[in-house]
Motif scaffolding. Sequence first.
Motif, PDB file in Angstrom:
ATOM      1  N   VAL A  87       1.339  -1.249   0.009  1.00  9.03           N
ATOM      2  CA  VAL A  87      -0.204  -0.139   0.170  1.00  9.03           C
ATOM      3  C   VAL A  87       0.615   1.436   0.013  1.00  9.03           C
ATOM      4  O   VAL A  87       2.041   1.759   1.399  1.00  9.03           O
ATOM      5  CB  VAL A  87      -0.912  -0.159   1.656  1.00  9.03           C
ATOM      6  CG1 VAL A  87      -1.400   1.229   0.965  1.00  9.03           C
ATOM      7  CG2 VAL A  87      -1.847  -0.860   1.026  1.00  9.03           C
ATOM      8  N   ASP A  88       0.807   1.952  -0.964  1.00  6.73           N
ATOM      9  CA  ASP A  88       1.492   3.168  -1.345  1.00  6.73           C
ATOM     10  C   ASP A  88       0.752   4.420  -0.301  1.00  6.73           C
ATOM     11  O   ASP A  88      -0.047   4.387  -0.375  1.00  6.73           O
ATOM     12  CB  ASP A  88       1.533   3.310  -2.841  1.00  6.73           C
ATOM     13  CG  ASP A  88       2.723   4.964  -3.039  1.00  6.73           C
ATOM     14  OD1 ASP A  88       2.406   5.353  -4.042  1.00  6.73           O
ATOM     15  OD2 ASP A  88       3.502   4.844  -1.940  1.00  6.73           O
ATOM     16  N   HIS A  89       1.334   5.315   0.324  1.00  9.96           N
ATOM     17  CA  HIS A  89       1.648   6.750   1.032  1.00  9.96           C
ATOM     18  C   HIS A  89      -0.785   6.198   1.726  1.00  9.96           C
ATOM     19  O   HIS A  89      -1.728   7.012   1.676  1.00  9.96           O
ATOM     20  CB  HIS A  89       0.861   7.558   0.249  1.00  9.96           C
ATOM     21  CG  HIS A  89       2.509   8.432  -0.680  1.00  9.96           C
ATOM     22  ND1 HIS A  89       2.939   8.763  -0.359  1.00  9.96           N
ATOM     23  CD2 HIS A  89       2.489   7.881  -1.697  1.00  9.96           C
ATOM     24  CE1 HIS A  89       4.089   9.647   0.010  1.00  9.96           C
ATOM     25  NE2 HIS A  89       3.558   8.327  -1.457  1.00  9.96           N
ATOM     26  N   GLY A  90       0.082   5.230   2.128  1.00  8.79           N
ATOM     27  CA  GLY A  90      -1.536   5.236   3.208  1.00  8.79           C
ATOM     28  C   GLY A  90      -1.454   6.300   4.365  1.00  8.79           C
ATOM     29  O   GLY A  90      -0.749   6.589   5.286  1.00  8.79           O
ATOM     30  N   ARG A 143       9.078  15.953   3.958  1.00 10.93           N
ATOM     31  CA  ARG A 143       7.925  16.406   2.925  1.00 10.93           C
ATOM     32  C   ARG A 143       8.709  16.432   1.213  1.00 10.93           C
ATOM     33  O   ARG A 143       9.849  17.216   1.452  1.00 10.93           O
ATOM     34  CB  ARG A 143       6.950  17.632   3.485  1.00 10.93           C
ATOM     35  CG  ARG A 143       6.657  17.274   4.590  1.00 10.93           C
ATOM     36  CD  ARG A 143       5.833  18.854   4.950  1.00 10.93           C
ATOM     37  NE  ARG A 143       6.157  19.757   5.123  1.00 10.93           N
ATOM     38  CZ  ARG A 143       7.124  20.127   5.647  1.00 10.93           C
ATOM     39  NH1 ARG A 143       7.838  19.603   6.208  1.00 10.93           N
ATOM     40  NH2 ARG A 143       7.763  21.340   5.089  1.00 10.93           N
ATOM     41  N   LEU A 144       7.852  15.724   0.585  1.00 13.40           N
ATOM     42  CA  LEU A 144       8.094  15.709  -0.972  1.00 13.40           C
ATOM     43  C   LEU A 144       8.525  17.251  -1.266  1.00 13.40           C
ATOM     44  O   LEU A 144       7.430  17.690  -1.596  1.00 13.40           O
ATOM     45  CB  LEU A 144       7.880  14.573  -1.977  1.00 13.40           C
ATOM     46  CG  LEU A 144       7.805  13.271  -0.843  1.00 13.40           C
ATOM     47  CD1 LEU A 144       6.958  12.521  -1.806  1.00 13.40           C
ATOM     48  CD2 LEU A 144       8.946  12.564  -1.670  1.00 13.40           C
ATOM     49  N   VAL A 145       9.374  18.068  -1.380  1.00 16.37           N
ATOM     50  CA  VAL A 145       9.575  18.767  -2.650  1.00 16.37           C
ATOM     51  C   VAL A 145      10.785  19.191  -2.527  1.00 16.37           C
ATOM     52  O   VAL A 145      11.862  18.917  -3.056  1.00 16.37           O
ATOM     53  CB  VAL A 145       9.637  20.273  -0.840  1.00 16.37           C
ATOM     54  CG1 VAL A 145       8.265  20.365  -0.638  1.00 16.37           C
ATOM     55  CG2 VAL A 145      10.682  20.016  -0.014  1.00 16.37           C
ATOM     56  N   SER A 185       9.988  14.829  -5.437  1.00  8.69           N
ATOM     57  CA  SER A 185       8.513  15.602  -5.403  1.00  8.69           C
ATOM     58  C   SER A 185       8.140  14.699  -6.010  1.00  8.69           C
ATOM     59  O   SER A 185       8.256  13.716  -7.699  1.00  8.69           O
ATOM     60  CB  SER A 185       8.028  16.460  -5.773  1.00  8.69           C
ATOM     61  OG  SER A 185       8.294  17.183  -7.172  1.00  8.69           O
ATOM     62  N   HIS A 186       6.946  14.750  -6.780  1.00  5.60           N
ATOM     63  CA  HIS A 186       5.475  13.608  -6.927  1.00  5.60           C
ATOM     64  C   HIS A 186       5.231  14.202  -8.290  1.00  5.60           C
ATOM     65  O   HIS A 186       5.497  15.346  -8.616  1.00  5.60           O
ATOM     66  CB  HIS A 186       4.247  12.709  -6.160  1.00  5.60           C
ATOM     67  CG  HIS A 186       4.497  11.964  -5.618  1.00  5.60           C
ATOM     68  ND1 HIS A 186       3.923  12.560  -4.356  1.00  5.60           N
ATOM     69  CD2 HIS A 186       5.359  11.176  -4.854  1.00  5.60           C
ATOM     70  CE1 HIS A 186       3.799  11.036  -3.659  1.00  5.60           C
ATOM     71  NE2 HIS A 186       4.873  10.650  -3.794  1.00  5.60           N
ATOM     72  N   GLY A 187       4.943  13.297  -9.748  1.00  4.84           N
ATOM     73  CA  GLY A 187       4.572  13.533 -10.168  1.00  4.84           C
ATOM     74  C   GLY A 187       5.275  13.853 -11.849  1.00  4.84           C
ATOM     75  O   GLY A 187       6.816  13.676 -11.447  1.00  4.84           O
ATOM     76  N   LEU A 215      13.262   5.904  -2.256  1.00  6.19           N
ATOM     77  CA  LEU A 215      12.692   7.099  -2.633  1.00  6.19           C
ATOM     78  C   LEU A 215      12.030   7.260  -3.520  1.00  6.19           C
ATOM     79  O   LEU A 215      10.853   6.810  -4.152  1.00  6.19           O
ATOM     80  CB  LEU A 215      14.020   7.127  -4.041  1.00  6.19           C
ATOM     81  CG  LEU A 215      13.915   8.392  -4.805  1.00  6.19           C
ATOM     82  CD1 LEU A 215      14.717   9.940  -3.434  1.00  6.19           C
ATOM     83  CD2 LEU A 215      15.739   8.592  -5.907  1.00  6.19           C
ATOM     84  N   HIS A 216      11.118   8.180  -3.122  1.00  2.53           N
ATOM     85  CA  HIS A 216       9.591   8.666  -3.748  1.00  2.53           C
ATOM     86  C   HIS A 216      10.133   9.345  -4.470  1.00  2.53           C
ATOM     87  O   HIS A 216      10.758   9.948  -4.515  1.00  2.53           O
ATOM     88  CB  HIS A 216       8.863   9.012  -2.711  1.00  2.53           C
ATOM     89  CG  HIS A 216       7.880   8.059  -1.882  1.00  2.53           C
ATOM     90  ND1 HIS A 216       6.751   7.598  -1.965  1.00  2.53           N
ATOM     91  CD2 HIS A 216       8.229   7.335  -0.885  1.00  2.53           C
ATOM     92  CE1 HIS A 216       6.559   6.848  -1.139  1.00  2.53           C
ATOM     93  NE2 HIS A 216       7.435   6.474  -0.508  1.00  2.53           N
ATOM     94  N   GLY A 217       9.112  10.128  -5.718  1.00  2.19           N
ATOM     95  CA  GLY A 217       9.041  10.699  -5.933  1.00  2.19           C
ATOM     96  C   GLY A 217      10.235  10.461  -7.465  1.00  2.19           C
ATOM     97  O   GLY A 217      11.321  11.385  -7.844  1.00  2.19           O
ATOM     98  N   ALA A 218      10.344   9.235  -7.990  1.00  2.00           N
ATOM     99  CA  ALA A 218      11.796   8.803  -8.817  1.00  2.00           C
ATOM    100  C   ALA A 218      11.825   8.469  -9.867  1.00  2.00           C
ATOM    101  O   ALA A 218      12.415   8.191 -10.625  1.00  2.00           O
ATOM    102  CB  ALA A 218      12.373   7.579  -7.561  1.00  2.00           C
ATOM    103  N   VAL A 258      12.690   2.396  -5.005  1.00  2.00           N
ATOM    104  CA  VAL A 258      12.604   3.287  -6.107  1.00  2.00           C
ATOM    105  C   VAL A 258      11.103   3.494  -6.762  1.00  2.00           C
ATOM    106  O   VAL A 258      10.462   2.726  -7.278  1.00  2.00           O
ATOM    107  CB  VAL A 258      13.167   3.196  -7.180  1.00  2.00           C
ATOM    108  CG1 VAL A 258      13.007   4.326  -8.632  1.00  2.00           C
ATOM    109  CG2 VAL A 258      14.595   2.576  -6.978  1.00  2.00           C
ATOM    110  N   ASN A 259      10.648   4.151  -6.008  1.00  2.00           N
ATOM    111  CA  ASN A 259       8.787   4.250  -6.061  1.00  2.00           C
ATOM    112  C   ASN A 259       8.636   4.855  -7.582  1.00  2.00           C
ATOM    113  O   ASN A 259       9.078   6.316  -8.067  1.00  2.00           O
ATOM    114  CB  ASN A 259       7.948   5.285  -5.248  1.00  2.00           C
ATOM    115  CG  ASN A 259       7.371   4.479  -3.965  1.00  2.00           C
ATOM    116  OD1 ASN A 259       8.374   3.915  -3.851  1.00  2.00           O
ATOM    117  ND2 ASN A 259       6.512   4.980  -2.973  1.00  2.00           N
ATOM    118  N   THR A 260       7.681   4.465  -8.876  1.00  2.00           N
ATOM    119  CA  THR A 260       7.781   4.919  -9.843  1.00  2.00           C
ATOM    120  C   THR A 260       6.167   4.176 -10.707  1.00  2.00           C
ATOM    121  O   THR A 260       5.578   3.600 -11.076  1.00  2.00           O
ATOM    122  CB  THR A 260       8.262   4.326 -10.972  1.00  2.00           C
ATOM    123  OG1 THR A 260       9.591   4.182  -9.968  1.00  2.00           O
ATOM    124  CG2 THR A 260       9.046   4.302 -12.533  1.00  2.00           C
TER     125      THR A 260
HETATM  126 ZN   LIG Z   1       5.855   8.957  -3.585  1.00  2.00          ZN
END
Ligand SMILES: [Zn+2]
Length: 313
Positions: A87-90, A143-145, A185-187, A215-218, A258-260
């Motif tokens: 589960v991602d970002h629960g 935080r993802l910035v 960061s995401h997106g 690693l998020h936002g990868a 590595v979240n993709t």
């Molecule tokens: Zn993420």
Amino acid sequence: PYVNTKEILERANKEFYAVPALNINNLEFLQAIIDAGVEEHSPVIIETSEGAIKYAGNGDIKLGAKLFVSMVESYARNVDIPVSLHVDHGKNFKIIMAAIQAGYSSVMIDASEFPFEKNVAETKKIVEIAHSLGVSVEAELGRLVGIEDNVAVESHEAALVDPDEAKLFAEETGVDFLAPAIGTSHGAFKFKGEARLDFARLKKVKDLTGLPLVLHGASSVPEDIKKLAETYGADFKGAKGVPGEILAESVKFGINKVNTDTDLRMAFIASLREFLSKNPGEFDPRKYFKTPKELVKNVIRERLRLLGCSNKA
Ligand SMILES: [Zn+2]
Ligand SMILES: O=C(COP(=O)(O)O)N(O)CCCCOP(=O)(O)O
Ligand SMILES: [Ca+2]
Ligand code: NA
């Protein structure tokens, strides 16, 4: 086989490579991921956001969780590579519990927007429940910035992970893997200027916790995919991701998951746009989704090789 995410990440941690965690919302992306893993003899981590679980369940989160577990577990049993479901970002306790009860391998409890103490408390609560049922847990610090040159230093300092806090967090929560915010960061629009991650900070978190790191936002937003989509009508001006060589570098400093998601979405839509414009008479989804699935599969195969997890099945 269907395995626990912790098993995949502990080996990656020991042998210094990373495994992509690939987001799905439907059947086609799952098939592309499984095919990529089989062709690369590589483990794969499948992950679903809370939105994906709602989407698959048509609003019923228990149904969505069950559907993803049965799809992923069935495909996983059919292939000889390790496959896990995460589960991602629960953030919603009910969704996290539904996933644990449905049979997910692991869950992320994302309480990173709260002050440190509340993040610890929330994470600890999930760790206790999840561990009692053999489920592993990911949490996030910072935080993802994007680290923007023109953004005042103190503001992005505040957003990025504090390595000393990470050590305390790991000890107090018993979390299995940790996502330290280091400038992604995401997106599809991650950086206005130069893509830059704070590797010194990342290395400190690794040395102080020893945990598998995430690693998020990868996503990289590969130039050829962006161009293909734009050739067939997409408007992705300003889209910029994490360059492949920076992803490879992050593995050296301790990233193991590595979240993709964005790269899969971009590949699918670019190829779908091309196919539809070249095949105006086609209306069989098994045909018009075929080449998009192929392109997503090949993007994943390349990422598996880049992260060093090909032939690690
Ligand atoms: Zn993420
Ligand atoms: O860190 C990442 C990957 O980020 P990236 O692929 O955009 O770089 N992720 O955690 C994937 C985020 C998925 C968001 O899903 P919803 O739209 O359903 O909420
Ligand atoms: Ca977060
Ligand atoms: Na995650």
